[in-house]
Design a protein around this motif. Structure first.
Motif, short mmCIF file in Angstrom:
data_model
loop_
_atom_site.label_atom_id
_atom_site.label_comp_id
_atom_site.label_asym_id
_atom_site.label_seq_id
_atom_site.Cartn_x
_atom_site.Cartn_y
_atom_site.Cartn_z
N GLY A 25 6.55 13.56 -11.08
CA GLY A 25 7.16 13.66 -12.42
C GLY A 25 6.29 14.51 -13.33
O GLY A 25 6.76 15.42 -13.99
N SER B 286 4.07 1.39 -0.71
CA SER B 286 4.92 1.52 -1.88
C SER B 286 4.10 1.98 -3.09
O SER B 286 4.58 2.72 -3.96
CB SER B 286 5.63 0.21 -2.18
OG SER B 286 4.68 -0.83 -2.23
N ARG B 287 2.83 1.53 -3.14
CA ARG B 287 1.99 1.95 -4.26
C ARG B 287 1.81 3.48 -4.20
O ARG B 287 1.85 4.17 -5.21
CB ARG B 287 0.63 1.25 -4.18
CG ARG B 287 -0.26 1.59 -5.37
CD ARG B 287 -1.35 0.57 -5.57
NE ARG B 287 -0.82 -0.73 -5.98
CZ ARG B 287 -1.56 -1.85 -5.98
NH1 ARG B 287 -2.80 -1.81 -5.55
NH2 ARG B 287 -1.04 -2.97 -6.37
N MET C 3 0.84 -1.21 0.00
CA MET C 3 0.00 0.00 0.00
C MET C 3 0.87 1.25 0.00
O MET C 3 0.69 2.16 -0.79
CB MET C 3 -0.90 -0.04 1.27
CG MET C 3 -2.08 0.91 1.17
SD MET C 3 -3.15 0.44 -0.21
CE MET C 3 -4.13 1.89 -0.40
N LEU D 162 5.41 9.42 -7.15
CA LEU D 162 6.49 9.68 -8.11
C LEU D 162 5.92 10.11 -9.46
O LEU D 162 6.41 11.05 -10.09
CB LEU D 162 7.34 8.41 -8.30
CG LEU D 162 8.59 8.32 -7.43
CD1 LEU D 162 9.25 6.96 -7.60
CD2 LEU D 162 9.57 9.43 -7.80
N LEU D 163 4.88 9.37 -9.88
CA LEU D 163 4.27 9.69 -11.18
C LEU D 163 3.72 11.11 -11.18
O LEU D 163 3.94 11.89 -12.10
CB LEU D 163 3.13 8.70 -11.48
CG LEU D 163 3.48 7.58 -12.46
CD1 LEU D 163 2.27 6.68 -12.65
CD2 LEU D 163 3.94 8.16 -13.79
N ALA E 231 7.04 3.37 -12.27
CA ALA E 231 6.64 4.77 -12.14
C ALA E 231 7.87 5.68 -12.24
O ALA E 231 7.85 6.69 -12.94
CB ALA E 231 5.93 5.00 -10.82
N SER F 262 8.67 8.42 -15.10
CA SER F 262 8.99 9.83 -14.81
C SER F 262 10.27 10.25 -15.51
O SER F 262 10.33 11.29 -16.16
CB SER F 262 9.19 10.04 -13.31
OG SER F 262 7.94 10.02 -12.67
N ILE G 128 3.86 5.55 -2.94
CA ILE G 128 5.11 6.17 -3.39
C ILE G 128 5.16 6.21 -4.91
O ILE G 128 5.50 7.22 -5.52
CB ILE G 128 6.35 5.39 -2.85
CG1 ILE G 128 6.41 5.52 -1.32
CG2 ILE G 128 7.64 5.92 -3.47
CD1 ILE G 128 7.44 4.62 -0.69
N ALA G 129 4.74 5.07 -5.49
CA ALA G 129 4.76 5.00 -6.96
C ALA G 129 3.86 6.08 -7.56
O ALA G 129 4.26 6.82 -8.47
CB ALA G 129 4.29 3.61 -7.41
#
Lengths: 110, 278, 123
Positions: A14, A3-4, A1, A10-11, C10, C14, A6-7
Motif C-alpha cells: 500500500g 499471515s503477519r 507468522m 500489504l502495508l 493492514a 492501505s 502478509i499483513a
C-alpha cells in the motif's frame, strides 16, 4: 507468522503504491512533461486544438474553456482518467460552439 | 467579354443585396420600434430609454428617487477631473471635439471611410489622447476610460441619437453588428434578440426584459447594489458571459460593430449618461 | 485469532491511505445528487423558474411570464418522450424559441433531464 507477513506485505505494498503515485504527482509538478498515457495526451491535444479553433472563429463557450482548464490541471497531476473525461467535454463543447455559427438567426422582424 | 464581366458583377451585387441587405438600416429601426409599439401601445417612444423601467411604475419611481441624488455622484466627479485635467502639452479633451465636447456623443459610433472601420466615442477619446502625446486608455478599464466617459457622455445628455450608416463599408459594419445581435451564442444558446426582441416587457424570474430601441442611450450605467460602472461594451461582455459564451474583446471590432448597429436602432431617442440600472 | 485482525487492519489501512490519496487527487468530489426540483430551481442547472411559473409547487417562487406555466403536464404531454425531447432541444419544434437545448448542448445530463421530467410530470 505467515499471515503477519502478509499483513506487513500489504502495508508495504500500500505504501509503495502511494509512494509511487505521490512521486508521479510530484514529478509532474516539477517536470514540464507529466507521466500521461498516450491516450490521455492525445485527448488533451485534441481538446486544445478544438478550443483554439473555436477561439479563432469567435465561437468559444466558457464551458469549453473551463473543461480544458480542468483537463490541463488533471494532466499536471497525471490523472489519466480525469484528463480523458474533461478533454472529451472540452472538445465536444468547442465543436458545439462552432456548429452554432451555422444556426439560423433568431427573431428577425422581417 | 467585358460586358459579360460587368453583367456578372452586377448579378453578384444583386445576390449580395438580396441576402444581407433585404432591409435597410432605417427599415430595420422602424420595424423594431413598431413591434414594441404594437405590443405596448401605452408606452411612449421617448420612454424606451428607460428600458426595463418603462414596464414598472414602481421601479421607475424608485429610480427617479435615486437619480435626484445619485449615490455614485462622486464617481462622475472623478470622471470630470479626468476630463478637465490638461494633457502634458496643455491641451484638453474639450479641444478635440466641436462645441468643447457638448452634444457630440449621439454622433457616435460612426464609420470612418479612411480607417475603414467603426469609431466609437471611446475610440475618439483615445484618438484625442494619442494626438496629444498621451498613451491610450484600455477600453475595458473602468477606472480610466469608464470614469472618463461617465462624465464626458453627460455633456451630451438630451441630445438625440443620430448615428448614420452610408456607403458600402458602413453597411457591411452595420450588417456585421446586426448578425451579432440575432446570432445564437454560448451553451445556453441565446441571441440578444431571443430576449430583447422575442420577449420584450416580459419578466425573466424577477426582471423585466428591455426593448431594443433605446438600449444604447444611457451608458455608462452604475449597476446593482455596489453601483459598479458598466460601459455599453462591458455590458455586452457580461451578457455574453451569462449565456456561457467567451466574451469578445471590449473595444474590439465585433463589439464596435454591434454598438454601431445597436446605437443606430436607438436613433431619435435622447441620451442620458451615468444612470442607475439593476 | 489476532492474525486475521492484523491482516484486516493492514488491508484497511492501505485502503484508507489509498482512498485519502484518491480523494486528494480528485479535489472536486461530487456532493449529494440534486433532486429534480433542485435541478429545476437552480439557476446554474435547469433554471426552469426563470421562464416558467409552477403554480403547483408552493416552493417555486418566480414572477416570470416568459413561457407557459408548468401545470397539468401529464395531460399536456401524454407521451413522455415528447416532453423529454422538448427539454433536450426545443429548437426542433420552434426555431426561434428562447428555451436552451438542455440535452443537445450538455447543460444537463440524460439522468438530470429524466429527473426534471419526473418532477415536472408531478406538476
Amino acid at each position: 507468522m505467515n499471515s503477519r507477513r502478509i499483513a506487513i506485505g500489504l502495508l508495504v505494498w500500500g505504501g509503495l503504491v502511494m509512494g509511487t503515485a505521490g512521486q508521479g504527482a510530484l514529478a509532474a509538478e516539477g517536470d514540464s512533461r507529466p507521466a500521461l498515457s498516450a491516450e490521455a495526451a492525445e485527448a488533451l491535444a485534441r481538446a486544445e486544438s478544438s478550443v483554439a479553433q473555436a477561439t479563432a472563429r469567435k465561437a468559444l463557450w466558457t464551458t469549453a474553456t473551463s473543461a480544458l482548464a480542468q483537463a490541463q490541471e488533471a494532466a499536471r497531476k497525471a490523472d489519466n482518467a480525469a484528463v480523458m473525461e474533461y478533454a472529451a467535454v472540452a472538445s465536444e463543447q468547442a465543436s458545439r460552439g462552432m456548429a452554432q455559427l451555422d444556426s439560423p438567426l433568431t427573431n428577425q422582424q422581417h | 467579354m467585358k460586358r459579360a464581366t460587368w453583367i456578372l458583377s452586377c448579378l453578384g451585387m444583386l445576390a449580395f443585396s438580396a441576402d444581407a441587405m433585404s432591409v435597410s438600416p432605417e427599415q430595420e429601426r422602424l420595424k423594431s420600434v413598431q413591434a414594441v409599439q404594437k405590443k405596448y401601445p401605452d408606452i411612449k417612444f421617448e420612454d424606451y430609454v428607460y428600458g426595463a423601467l418603462a414596464f414598472s411604475a414602481d421601479a421607475k419611481a424608485q429610480y427617479d428617487n435615486m437619480m435626484a441624488f445619485p449615490p455614485f455622484e462622486s464617481e462622475i466627479d472623478k470622471g470630470r477631473a479626468l476630463w478637465e485635467t490638461p494633457f502634458r502639452n496643455g491641451r484638453h479633451y474639450a479641444d478635440c471635439f466641436p462645441g468643447g465636447g457638448k452634444n457630440v456623443a449621439g454622433n457616435y459610433p460612426y464609420y470612418d471611410e479612411t480607417m475603414k472601420k467603426v469609431v466609437t466615442f471611446e475610440m475618439a477619446l483615445n484618438q484625442c489622447r494619442t494626438k496629444n502625446g498621451e498613451a491610450a486608455y484600455k477600453s475595458s478599464d473602468m477606472n480610466t476610460m469608464g470614469l472618463l466617459t461617465a462624465y464626458a457622455r453627460t455633456l451630451s445628455d438630451g441630445m438625440l441619437m443620430n448615428v448614420k450608416v452610408k456607403g458600402d463599408g458602413a453597411l457591411a459594419a452595420f450588417e456585421s453588428g446586426r448578425r451579432f445581435f440575432y446570432q445564437r451564442r454560448g451553451q445556453l444558446n441565446f441571441s440578444c434578440a431571443s430576449c430583447h426582441v422575442g420577449h420584450v416587457g416580459e419578466i425573466l424570474r424577477t426582471e423585466y426584459l428591455s426593448m431594443l430601441p433605446g438600449q444604447a442611450t444611457h451608458w455608462p450605467a452604475f449597476r446593482g447594489g455596489d453601483y459598479a460602472l458598466f460601459t455599453l461594451q462591458r455590458r455586452y461582455s457580461a451578457c455574453n458571459q451569462l449565456v456561457r459564451a467567451v466574451p469578445m474583446e471590449i473595444g474590439g471590432e465585433e463589439y464596435n460593430n454591434l454598438e454601431y448597429f445597436h446605437s443606430y436602432l436607438s436613433n431619435g431617442l435622447p441620451l442620458k449618461a451615468s444612470v442607475f440600472r439593476k | 485469532m489476532e492474525k486475521p485482525i492484523a491482516i484486516v487492519t493492514a488491508a484497511s489501512l492501505s485502503l484508507l491511505l489509498a482512498a485519502t490519496f484518491m480523494s486528494a487527487a480528485r479535489a472536486a468530489a461530487p456532493g449529494p445528487e440534486p433532486s429534480g426540483q433542485e435541478l429545476a430551481f437552480d439557476n446554474r442547472k435547469g433554471n426552469c423558474l426563470a421562464c416558467h411559473a409552477m403554480p403547483g409547487d408552493p416552493k417555486a417562487v418566480t414572477s416570470t411570464n416568459v413561457a407557459p406555466p408548468l401545470v397539468g403536464m401529464a395531460a399536456r404531454f401524454p407521451d413522455r418522450s415528447k416532453l423529454y425531447g422538448q427539454i433536450w432541444d426545443a429548437t426542433r419544434s420552434n426555431p426561434d424559441t428562447a428555451m436552451p437545448p438542455f440535452g443537445k448542448n450538455g447543460i444537463l445530463t440524460d439522468t438530470e433531464i429524466n429527473k426534471v421530467v419526473d418532477y415536472v410530470y408531478g406538476l
